[in-house]
Design a protein around this motif. Structure first.
Motif, PDB file in Angstrom:
ATOM      1  N   GLY A  91      18.439 -27.789  -6.779  1.00  0.00           N
ATOM      2  CA  GLY A  91      17.413 -28.679  -6.902  1.00  0.00           C
ATOM      3  C   GLY A  91      17.568 -29.833  -5.520  1.00  0.00           C
ATOM      4  O   GLY A  91      16.798 -31.094  -5.689  1.00  0.00           O
ATOM      5  N   HIS A  92      18.347 -29.326  -4.552  1.00  0.00           N
ATOM      6  CA  HIS A  92      18.408 -30.040  -3.282  1.00  0.00           C
ATOM      7  C   HIS A  92      17.460 -29.224  -2.318  1.00  0.00           C
ATOM      8  O   HIS A  92      17.383 -28.112  -2.195  1.00  0.00           O
ATOM      9  N   VAL A  93      16.968 -30.066  -1.234  1.00  0.00           N
ATOM     10  CA  VAL A  93      16.155 -29.758  -0.311  1.00  0.00           C
ATOM     11  C   VAL A  93      16.710 -29.999   1.039  1.00  0.00           C
ATOM     12  O   VAL A  93      17.085 -31.148   1.098  1.00  0.00           O
ATOM     13  N   ALA A  94      16.819 -29.127   2.076  1.00  0.00           N
ATOM     14  CA  ALA A  94      16.959 -29.350   3.588  1.00  0.00           C
ATOM     15  C   ALA A  94      15.830 -29.493   4.287  1.00  0.00           C
ATOM     16  O   ALA A  94      14.951 -28.806   4.075  1.00  0.00           O
ATOM     17  N   ASP A  95      15.877 -30.519   5.073  1.00  0.00           N
ATOM     18  CA  ASP A  95      14.450 -30.900   5.715  1.00  0.00           C
ATOM     19  C   ASP A  95      14.928 -31.759   6.992  1.00  0.00           C
ATOM     20  O   ASP A  95      15.896 -32.254   7.119  1.00  0.00           O
ATOM     21  N   ILE A  96      13.821 -31.956   8.010  1.00  0.00           N
ATOM     22  CA  ILE A  96      13.750 -32.630   9.056  1.00  0.00           C
ATOM     23  C   ILE A  96      12.851 -33.458   9.254  1.00  0.00           C
ATOM     24  O   ILE A  96      12.349 -33.895  10.346  1.00  0.00           O
ATOM     25  N   ALA A  97      12.036 -33.765   8.042  1.00  0.00           N
ATOM     26  CA  ALA A  97      11.162 -34.489   7.988  1.00  0.00           C
ATOM     27  C   ALA A  97      11.372 -35.843   8.083  1.00  0.00           C
ATOM     28  O   ALA A  97      12.417 -36.528   7.764  1.00  0.00           O
ATOM     29  N   PRO A  98      10.342 -36.764   8.684  1.00  0.00           N
ATOM     30  CA  PRO A  98      10.991 -38.092   9.073  1.00  0.00           C
ATOM     31  C   PRO A  98      10.651 -39.242   7.874  1.00  0.00           C
ATOM     32  O   PRO A  98       9.904 -40.076   7.894  1.00  0.00           O
ATOM     33  N   PHE A  99      11.733 -38.947   7.049  1.00  0.00           N
ATOM     34  CA  PHE A  99      11.796 -40.061   5.834  1.00  0.00           C
ATOM     35  C   PHE A  99      12.692 -41.115   6.091  1.00  0.00           C
ATOM     36  O   PHE A  99      13.914 -40.447   6.660  1.00  0.00           O
TER      37      PHE A  99
END
Length: 192
Positions: free
Chosen positions: A71-79
């Motif tokens: 249920g977890h996601v890895a990302d580099i989005a600017p949040f």
């Protein structure tokens, strides 16, 4: 008559609240390629990571996604993730978070949803990554990775407590780095 411009102190000025600062950040027209964070009670605008960091960021994100908790996601989005108790809000270079953090209304995700944060140091952010963010993440986020691009090392912090992380390990780029639970795998840093 000559006028000299100088700063004029404002007596009894009340600093804005954390919520007011968050609203200001949300309303900012941040230039493309920049992000705004709340660091030490101030809005700090800094550039996104350098282009040369992208391959390392992508390699790290792919490895973390393969081992992320369900249920977890890895990302580099600017949040921006908020930490109300510390009155801080950070936009990590890389994060792993429970996807439910994005079910909320608004523009700032809950820092408690994070399972891992990765910060890639630069000359302008290094101090905040190693001190300010280490202190705040160290009270809540299970794993914090500092990818020191100036020293070609990666440090893993884990086991958060009210006084900060209790454990850490540093390796040079090219050496494997154990990443503890909730990930439980050995990170390949040869691509860094």
């Amino acid at each position: 008559m000559t006028m000299i411009e100088r700063a004029t102190p404002i007596e009894n000025a009340v600093p804005p609240t954390f919520e007011a600062l968050l609203r200001m950040v949300a309303e900012m027209d941040t230039p493309d390629g920049f992000k705004a964070e709340l660091i030490r009670g101030k809005i700090v605008v800094s550039p996104f990571s350098r282009l040369r960091y992208y391959r390392s960021m992508r390699a790290l994100r792919e490895q973390l996604q393969a081992h992320a908790p369900e249920g977890h996601v890895a990302d580099i989005a600017p949040f921006l993730f908020r930490f109300p108790q510390a009155e801080r809000a950070y936009g990590p270079d890389l994060f792993v978070t429970d996807e439910s953090a994005f079910d909320e209304e608004g523009r700032h995700a809950d820092g408690e949803a994070l399972s891992l944060v990765g910060e890639f140091t630069s000359v302008s952010t290094r101090d905040a990554d190693w001190k300010e963010k280490l202190d705040v993440y160290g009270r809540l986020v299970p794993v914090y990775l500092v990818i020191d691009m100036q020293d070609s090392e990666i440090t893993c912090f884990w086991d958060p407590s009210p006084h900060g992380y209790r454990s850490r390990r540093t390796v040079s780029f090219g050496e494997p780095l154990p990443v503890p639970e909730p990930f439980g795998f050995e990170l390949d840093t040869t691509g860094f």
